[in-house]
Design an enzyme around this catalytic site. Structure first.
Site, PDB file in Angstrom:
ATOM      1  N   ASP A   1       3.490  -0.353   4.835  1.00 43.43           N
ATOM      2  CA  ASP A   1       2.461  -0.774   3.888  1.00 43.43           C
ATOM      3  C   ASP A   1       1.348   0.275   3.868  1.00 43.43           C
ATOM      4  OD1 ASP A   1       1.613  -3.828   2.633  1.00 43.43           O
ATOM      5  OD2 ASP A   1       0.069  -2.269   2.760  1.00 43.43           O
TER       6      ASP A   1
ATOM      7  N   GLN B   1      -0.284 -12.695  -3.805  1.00 47.65           N
ATOM      8  CA  GLN B   1       0.778 -11.764  -4.212  1.00 47.65           C
ATOM      9  C   GLN B   1       0.249 -10.849  -5.309  1.00 47.65           C
ATOM     10  OE1 GLN B   1       4.463 -13.553  -5.580  1.00 47.65           O
ATOM     11  NE2 GLN B   1       5.554 -11.599  -5.491  1.00 47.65           N
TER      12      GLN B   1
ATOM     13  N   VAL C   1       2.153  -7.779  -6.072  1.00 51.15           N
ATOM     14  CA  VAL C   1       3.311  -7.098  -6.659  1.00 51.15           C
ATOM     15  C   VAL C   1       4.379  -8.166  -6.904  1.00 51.15           C
ATOM     16  CG1 VAL C   1       5.019  -5.270  -6.406  1.00 51.15           C
ATOM     17  CG2 VAL C   1       2.748  -5.006  -5.348  1.00 51.15           C
TER      18      VAL C   1
ATOM     19  N   HIS D   1       9.118  -9.375  -1.792  1.00 54.45           N
ATOM     20  CA  HIS D   1       9.040  -8.501  -0.620  1.00 54.45           C
ATOM     21  C   HIS D   1       8.510  -9.299   0.556  1.00 54.45           C
ATOM     22  CE1 HIS D   1       5.178  -8.362  -2.705  1.00 54.45           C
ATOM     23  NE2 HIS D   1       4.614  -8.198  -1.516  1.00 54.45           N
TER      24      HIS D   1
HETATM   25  P1  AMP Z   1       1.467  -8.588  -1.868  1.00 55.27           P
HETATM   26  O1  AMP Z   1      -0.032  -8.591  -1.966  1.00 55.27           O
HETATM   27  O2  AMP Z   1       2.035  -9.652  -0.993  1.00 55.27           O
HETATM   28  O3  AMP Z   1       2.095  -8.547  -3.257  1.00 55.27           O
HETATM   29  O4  AMP Z   1       1.838  -7.231  -1.132  1.00 55.27           O
HETATM   30  C1  AMP Z   1       1.848  -6.000  -1.756  1.00 55.27           C
HETATM   31  C2  AMP Z   1       1.627  -4.988  -0.680  1.00 55.27           C
HETATM   32  O5  AMP Z   1       2.028  -3.719  -1.171  1.00 55.27           O
HETATM   33  C3  AMP Z   1       0.183  -4.834  -0.210  1.00 55.27           C
HETATM   34  O6  AMP Z   1       0.095  -5.147   1.178  1.00 55.27           O
HETATM   35  C4  AMP Z   1      -0.152  -3.378  -0.506  1.00 55.27           C
HETATM   36  O7  AMP Z   1      -0.962  -2.789   0.500  1.00 55.27           O
HETATM   37  C5  AMP Z   1       1.216  -2.752  -0.567  1.00 55.27           C
HETATM   38  N1  AMP Z   1       1.304  -1.553  -1.381  1.00 55.27           N
HETATM   39  C6  AMP Z   1       0.833  -1.373  -2.639  1.00 55.27           C
HETATM   40  N2  AMP Z   1       1.133  -0.142  -3.083  1.00 55.27           N
HETATM   41  C7  AMP Z   1       1.811   0.476  -2.077  1.00 55.27           C
HETATM   42  C8  AMP Z   1       2.393   1.768  -1.921  1.00 55.27           C
HETATM   43  N3  AMP Z   1       2.323   2.695  -2.879  1.00 55.27           N
HETATM   44  N4  AMP Z   1       3.019   2.042  -0.756  1.00 55.27           N
HETATM   45  C9  AMP Z   1       3.088   1.118   0.233  1.00 55.27           C
HETATM   46  N5  AMP Z   1       2.574  -0.121   0.143  1.00 55.27           N
HETATM   47  C10 AMP Z   1       1.934  -0.440  -1.001  1.00 55.27           C
END
Ligand code: AMP
Length: 121
Positions: A32, A95, A97, A101
């Site tokens: 992350d 959430q 994204v 995941h």
């Molecule tokens: P969520 O908030 O559960 O949808 O988790 C999305 C996660 O993706 C967050 O913890 C972000 O820090 C992570 N994230 C967003 N962009 C990236 C990226 N380019 N590389 C790695 N992690 C990312």
């Protein structure tokens, strides 16, 4: 899909870089970018078909089981094998994204540090 690709689809397609810690035909796992624990990995099914864990559980339970299996193996490889597995499901639950995941959190977790809100961006 008609929606524009999520950040995870772009990482899977190698359009943007990520620190990839595991990959096979169906799953990719990355660090992350904003870790909330000493070890904070994301285990991501490659298919963009499922937005959240409920959809994945209904549509492809074997793939969900594989996500858990990969999470366990990564926690062994990167930490002491003990881990917290979190699926934020829905924007109001943190959430950001909308491509299913699992967050794998491990290493000296202290209670209260990882409230659901702390996982929202
Ligand atoms: P969520 O908030 O559960 O949808 O988790 C999305 C996660 O993706 C967050 O913890 C972000 O820090 C992570 N994230 C967003 N962009 C990236 C990226 N380019 N590389 C790695 N992690 C990312």
């Amino acid at each position: 899909m008609t929606d524009s690709p999520t950040i995870f689809e772009r990482i899977i397609a190698r359009e943007i870089p990520a620190d990839i810690v595991f990959e096979n035909d169906s799953i990719i796992a990355i660090r992350d970018i904003a870790p909330k624990a000493p070890v904070h990995l994301l285990v991501i099914p490659k298919t963009a078909k499922y937005a959240n864990v409920s959809e994945l559980a209904t549509g492809d339970p074997a793939l969900l089981a594989e996500v858990v299996h990969v999470a366990r193996n990564l926690a062994i490889m990167h930490s002491n094998g003990e881990f917290r597995l979190i699926f934020n499901s829905g924007e109001s639950a943190g959430q950001t994204v909308l491509h299913v995941h699992a967050h794998v959190l491990s290493g000296e977790l202290h209670s209260g540090e990882l409230a659901e809100s702390s996982l929202a961006n």
